[in-house]
Design a protein around this motif. Structure first.
Motif, PDB file in Angstrom:
ATOM      1  N   ALA A   1       0.831  -1.201   0.000  1.00  7.54           N
ATOM      2  CA  ALA A   1       0.000   0.000   0.000  1.00  7.54           C
ATOM      3  C   ALA A   1       0.870   1.257   0.000  1.00  7.54           C
ATOM      4  CB  ALA A   1      -0.917  -0.001   1.213  1.00  7.54           C
ATOM      5  N   ILE A   2       0.352   2.321  -0.563  1.00  8.25           N
ATOM      6  CA  ILE A   2       0.998   3.630  -0.513  1.00  8.25           C
ATOM      7  C   ILE A   2       0.764   4.207   0.880  1.00  8.25           C
ATOM      8  CG2 ILE A   2       0.983   5.949  -1.488  1.00  8.25           C
ATOM      9  CD1 ILE A   2      -0.112   4.651  -4.084  1.00  8.25           C
ATOM     10  N   ASN A   3       1.776   4.817   1.427  1.00 10.64           N
ATOM     11  CA  ASN A   3       1.696   5.327   2.796  1.00 10.64           C
ATOM     12  C   ASN A   3       0.965   6.670   2.826  1.00 10.64           C
ATOM     13  OD1 ASN A   3       2.058   5.703   5.525  1.00 10.64           O
ATOM     14  ND2 ASN A   3       4.152   6.497   5.302  1.00 10.64           N
ATOM     15  N   VAL A   4      -0.341   6.600   2.978  1.00  6.11           N
ATOM     16  CA  VAL A   4      -1.179   7.795   3.065  1.00  6.11           C
ATOM     17  C   VAL A   4      -2.049   7.689   4.310  1.00  6.11           C
ATOM     18  CG1 VAL A   4      -2.967   9.179   1.949  1.00  6.11           C
ATOM     19  CG2 VAL A   4      -1.301   7.967   0.556  1.00  6.11           C
ATOM     20  N   THR A   5      -2.101   8.746   5.099  1.00  9.05           N
ATOM     21  CA  THR A   5      -3.009   8.787   6.247  1.00  9.05           C
ATOM     22  C   THR A   5      -4.284   9.500   5.809  1.00  9.05           C
ATOM     23  OG1 THR A   5      -1.147   8.864   7.786  1.00  9.05           O
ATOM     24  CG2 THR A   5      -3.312   9.519   8.629  1.00  9.05           C
ATOM     25  N   TYR A   6      -5.322   8.711   5.569  1.00 11.21           N
ATOM     26  CA  TYR A   6      -6.577   9.271   5.069  1.00 11.21           C
ATOM     27  C   TYR A   6      -7.381   9.922   6.190  1.00 11.21           C
ATOM     28  CZ  TYR A   6      -5.688   6.358   0.960  1.00 11.21           C
ATOM     29  OH  TYR A   6      -5.135   5.773  -0.146  1.00 11.21           O
ATOM     30  N   ARG A   7      -8.199  10.857   5.794  1.00 12.83           N
ATOM     31  CA  ARG A   7      -9.209  11.396   6.710  1.00 12.83           C
ATOM     32  C   ARG A   7     -10.514  10.664   6.436  1.00 12.83           C
ATOM     33  NH1 ARG A   7      -7.739  17.826   5.903  1.00 12.83           N
ATOM     34  NH2 ARG A   7      -5.651  17.719   6.833  1.00 12.83           N
ATOM     35  N   PHE A   8     -11.000   9.971   7.444  1.00 16.89           N
ATOM     36  CA  PHE A   8     -12.247   9.214   7.306  1.00 16.89           C
ATOM     37  C   PHE A   8     -13.417  10.150   7.609  1.00 16.89           C
ATOM     38  CE2 PHE A   8      -9.805   5.720   6.481  1.00 16.89           C
ATOM     39  CZ  PHE A   8      -8.991   5.303   7.524  1.00 16.89           C
ATOM     40  N   LEU A   9     -14.020  10.669   6.569  1.00 19.46           N
ATOM     41  CA  LEU A   9     -15.089  11.653   6.742  1.00 19.46           C
ATOM     42  C   LEU A   9     -16.400  10.989   7.135  1.00 19.46           C
ATOM     43  CD1 LEU A   9     -14.319  13.947   3.659  1.00 19.46           C
ATOM     44  CD2 LEU A   9     -13.338  14.006   5.966  1.00 19.46           C
ATOM     45  N   ALA A  10     -16.654   9.804   6.601  1.00 19.75           N
ATOM     46  CA  ALA A  10     -17.848   9.039   6.969  1.00 19.75           C
ATOM     47  C   ALA A  10     -17.553   7.570   6.660  1.00 19.75           C
ATOM     48  CB  ALA A  10     -19.069   9.518   6.201  1.00 19.75           C
ATOM     49  N   VAL A  11     -17.114   6.843   7.665  1.00 15.39           N
ATOM     50  CA  VAL A  11     -16.718   5.447   7.465  1.00 15.39           C
ATOM     51  C   VAL A  11     -17.166   4.615   8.661  1.00 15.39           C
ATOM     52  CG1 VAL A  11     -14.782   3.848   7.215  1.00 15.39           C
ATOM     53  CG2 VAL A  11     -14.716   6.067   6.068  1.00 15.39           C
ATOM     54  N   MET A  12     -17.826   3.501   8.373  1.00 12.28           N
ATOM     55  CA  MET A  12     -18.160   2.510   9.393  1.00 12.28           C
ATOM     56  C   MET A  12     -17.336   1.253   9.125  1.00 12.28           C
ATOM     57  SD  MET A  12     -20.447   3.704  11.517  1.00 12.28           S
ATOM     58  CE  MET A  12     -21.289   2.294  12.236  1.00 12.28           C
ATOM     59  N   PRO A  13     -16.838   0.585  10.175  1.00  9.07           N
ATOM     60  CA  PRO A  13     -16.026  -0.628   9.956  1.00  9.07           C
ATOM     61  C   PRO A  13     -16.796  -1.690   9.172  1.00  9.07           C
ATOM     62  CG  PRO A  13     -15.928   0.096  12.254  1.00  9.07           C
ATOM     63  CD  PRO A  13     -16.998   0.911  11.598  1.00  9.07           C
ATOM     64  N   LEU A  14     -16.122  -2.299   8.199  1.00  7.47           N
ATOM     65  CA  LEU A  14     -16.748  -3.355   7.417  1.00  7.47           C
ATOM     66  C   LEU A  14     -16.755  -4.653   8.210  1.00  7.47           C
ATOM     67  CD1 LEU A  14     -15.302  -2.862   3.819  1.00  7.47           C
ATOM     68  CD2 LEU A  14     -17.661  -2.577   4.527  1.00  7.47           C
ATOM     69  N   GLN A  15     -17.893  -5.340   8.197  1.00  7.77           N
ATOM     70  CA  GLN A  15     -18.012  -6.606   8.910  1.00  7.77           C
ATOM     71  C   GLN A  15     -17.421  -7.760   8.105  1.00  7.77           C
ATOM     72  OE1 GLN A  15     -19.132  -6.621  12.087  1.00  7.77           O
ATOM     73  NE2 GLN A  15     -19.197  -4.398  11.818  1.00  7.77           N
ATOM     74  N   ARG A  16     -17.408  -7.622   6.784  1.00  2.54           N
ATOM     75  CA  ARG A  16     -16.897  -8.692   5.930  1.00  2.54           C
ATOM     76  C   ARG A  16     -16.490  -8.101   4.583  1.00  2.54           C
ATOM     77  NH1 ARG A  16     -20.666  -9.881   2.138  1.00  2.54           N
ATOM     78  NH2 ARG A  16     -22.777  -9.089   2.501  1.00  2.54           N
ATOM     79  N   LYS A  17     -15.722  -8.882   3.844  1.00  2.00           N
ATOM     80  CA  LYS A  17     -15.298  -8.466   2.516  1.00  2.00           C
ATOM     81  C   LYS A  17     -16.458  -8.580   1.539  1.00  2.00           C
ATOM     82  CE  LYS A  17     -11.166  -8.988  -0.351  1.00  2.00           C
ATOM     83  NZ  LYS A  17      -9.929  -9.770  -0.559  1.00  2.00           N
ATOM     84  N   ARG A  18     -16.625  -7.584   0.698  1.00  3.53           N
ATOM     85  CA  ARG A  18     -17.709  -7.573  -0.294  1.00  3.53           C
ATOM     86  C   ARG A  18     -17.223  -8.140  -1.625  1.00  3.53           C
ATOM     87  NH1 ARG A  18     -21.602  -3.913   1.905  1.00  3.53           N
ATOM     88  NH2 ARG A  18     -21.255  -4.053   4.154  1.00  3.53           N
ATOM     89  N   PHE A  19     -18.161  -8.293  -2.547  1.00  6.38           N
ATOM     90  CA  PHE A  19     -17.822  -8.778  -3.886  1.00  6.38           C
ATOM     91  C   PHE A  19     -17.294  -7.646  -4.766  1.00  6.38           C
ATOM     92  CE2 PHE A  19     -18.753  -9.837  -8.316  1.00  6.38           C
ATOM     93  CZ  PHE A  19     -18.241 -11.128  -8.406  1.00  6.38           C
ATOM     94  N   LEU A  20     -17.920  -6.459  -4.670  1.00  5.89           N
ATOM     95  CA  LEU A  20     -17.596  -5.358  -5.586  1.00  5.89           C
ATOM     96  C   LEU A  20     -17.521  -4.033  -4.848  1.00  5.89           C
ATOM     97  CD1 LEU A  20     -17.263  -4.431  -8.613  1.00  5.89           C
ATOM     98  CD2 LEU A  20     -19.720  -3.977  -8.584  1.00  5.89           C
ATOM     99  N   THR A  21     -16.451  -3.298  -5.095  1.00  6.11           N
ATOM    100  CA  THR A  21     -16.337  -1.911  -4.635  1.00  6.11           C
ATOM    101  C   THR A  21     -16.512  -0.986  -5.824  1.00  6.11           C
ATOM    102  OG1 THR A  21     -14.835  -2.452  -2.818  1.00  6.11           O
ATOM    103  CG2 THR A  21     -14.840  -0.183  -3.571  1.00  6.11           C
ATOM    104  N   ILE A  22     -17.301   0.054  -5.623  1.00  9.90           N
ATOM    105  CA  ILE A  22     -17.502   1.083  -6.644  1.00  9.90           C
ATOM    106  C   ILE A  22     -16.813   2.352  -6.157  1.00  9.90           C
ATOM    107  CG2 ILE A  22     -19.201   2.440  -7.932  1.00  9.90           C
ATOM    108  CD1 ILE A  22     -21.199   0.107  -7.172  1.00  9.90           C
TER     109      ILE A  22
END
Length: 478
Positions: free
Chosen positions: A82-103
């Protein structure tokens, strides 16, 4: 031999790179790779001059030769971290599981118009409840203007709060401090300076978005922030991926416009992110993506029709200029993508060039083309596993070759399969019907045939002088 001015040019370049590295996330390995490429180009003068001329010619038409760099990119730049970036999480809830598709969507402030909210709305409204369980949407608010981000975040959280709480929608921001230098960039293609800055920053916006999304799901599709989706686009994408199981691909395209509807394996996202960062100032992102695909040995475009996504913006995010581009292959209403279960294909017809049998069974816009078929010639599909079929549709000929149809033929199905010298064949067939005007379609097959189907064949009932194009074979299972 090296000339002094060539050495000086290289070290001047490296000096600029050191300045760039202070403000960018490009790793030292990336700098080293570029330095090695410079060394390789200048060590042999006789090779250098011709090589440079060729590179200039290729770059001027944005047609770089991927075969020339494929080993360097694969072996020296196989960036999987991964690229070393500290993101600002403006609206994020922890994912319970891996999904099939990210958009993924990246959005900046526009001088005219704003289509982001409508794009997000279209994604969710055009998906069923069951589909939404397998989808994650990530929005990168990439503008450096904090006031604009706050307004957009407030609008998003008010309109889509339940999707955020459910973990289906995440809003992030990559801070400006992680961006490389965006002034004094190379003006390739005689673009004005502000245009170069805009498209270069856009490449980095996308790189940081891809980097964030690398471990969220199995697959990733990129959209722009002014897009309308077709109904049940997720199911259509999933069917296409299933139909290509066992086939090598890097990028699948579900729109012919820009950076809309481009699908990747998530495990390729870190490498794509690094690639965009390394060459962020060279050319627009959609051109870079073409080279990325070629470097990973997918030579041809794999695009599906009808398109699943449509550009709906009227004003461009660059200077608010008019942008009326539309994808004329887009269909918004539901359409039924065939299942086409895994199968092997065989024909005894004489095949023209590389228009082989498998191309008639593919979801891609391609076809089988055989020379004049004779009575008794066959085109056989043998399924990996016995299936229950609901519907079959076969189309022959094309718009520009309307006479290359099957003039006299029938379609049969078989269930009794035997092994002959390590090959599987059906020994008996039941006829479902005849071709009419080059086409065949039948529904409720499972009510007409009392057994699971192992084989299907197209049978030529009369010799014809015209060649035969089988444009598509579509099978729906129950």
């Amino acid at each position: 031999m090296f000339k002094f001015h060539q050495v000086k040019h290289i070290f001047d370049t490296l000096d600029k790179m050191r300045c760039l590295r202070k403000r960018s996330t490009v790793s030292f390995l990336g700098v080293l790779v570029i330095f090695l490429l410079f060394m390789n180009l200048y060590i042999e003068d006789s090779y250098v001059m011709e090589g440079d001329k060729q590179l200039v010619r290729e770059t001027s038409t944005h047609q770089l030769n991927p075969e020339r760099y494929v080993h360097t990119f694969k072996d020296l730049s196989n960036f999987s971290g991964a690229i070393n970036v500290t993101y600002r999480f403006l609206a994020v809830m922890p994912l319970q599981r891996k999904r099939f598709l990210t958009i993924g969507l990246s959005s900046v402030r526009r001088k005219k118009g704003n289509y982001l909210l409508e794009t997000i709305k279209s994604i969710f409204e055009q998906s069923s409840y069951e589909e939404l369980k397998e989808i994650s949407v990530v929005v990168h608010l990439a503008d450096f203007n904090s006031s604009w981000r706050e307004v957009m975040l407030q609008d998003i959280t008010q309109k889509f709060a339940h999707h955020i709480i459910a973990g289906r929608l995440m809003v992030i921001h990559a801070p400006e401090e992680y961006y490389p230098i965006l002034s004094g960039l190379k003006r390739n293609y005689n673009d004005p300076e502000d245009r170069v800055r805009f498209r270069s920053k856009q490449n980095v916006d996308y790189a940081f978005l891809l980097n964030f999304c690398a471990n969220i799901s199995d697959y990733y599709v990129m959209l722009e922030d002014d897009v309308r989706c077709s109904k049940n686009f997720f199911t259509a994408i999933k069917k296409v991926i299933t139909s290509l199981e066992g086939t090598y691909w890097v990028t699948l395209e579900f729109s012919k416009l820009g950076y809309i509807g481009k699908l990747y394996h998530s495990h390729d996202l870190p490498r794509l992110a690094h690639f965009l960062l390394m060459f962020y100032q060279e050319m627009p992102c959609d051109w870079l993506l073409t080279h990325f695909r070629g470097l990973l040995a997918q030579k041809n475009v794999i695009r599906f029709k009808p398109s699943l996504f449509q550009h709906m913006g009227y004003y461009s995010s660059y200077k608010g200029t008019e942008n009326k581009l539309k994808d004329d292959d887009f269909e918004e209403e539901p359409f039924d993508i065939p299942d086409n279960p895994p199968a092997s294909l065989y024909t005894n017809m004489s095949v023209f060039e590389n228009y082989d049998a498998s191309k008639a069974y593919s979801s891609v816009d391609e076809y089988f083309w055989g020379k004049s078929p004779s009575t008794g010639d066959v085109f056989v599909i043998i399924f990996e596993n016995p299936i229950v079929i609901k519907r079959i549709k076969v189309n022959t000929g094309t718009e520009d070759r309307q006479n290359d149809i099957l003039h006299h033929g029938a379609l049969d199905v078989g269930g009794d399969i035997r092994y002959f010298k390590q090959n599987r064949q059906c020994v008996t067939y039941i006829r479902l019907g005849e071709f009419k005007n080059g086409n065949f379609e039948v529904s409720d097959v499972n009510q007409k045939i009392p057994f699971d189907i192992h084989c299907m064949r197209i049978y030529v009932t009369k010799t014809q002088k015209e060649w035969l194009i089988i444009r598509s074979i579509s099978i729906w299972t129950s």
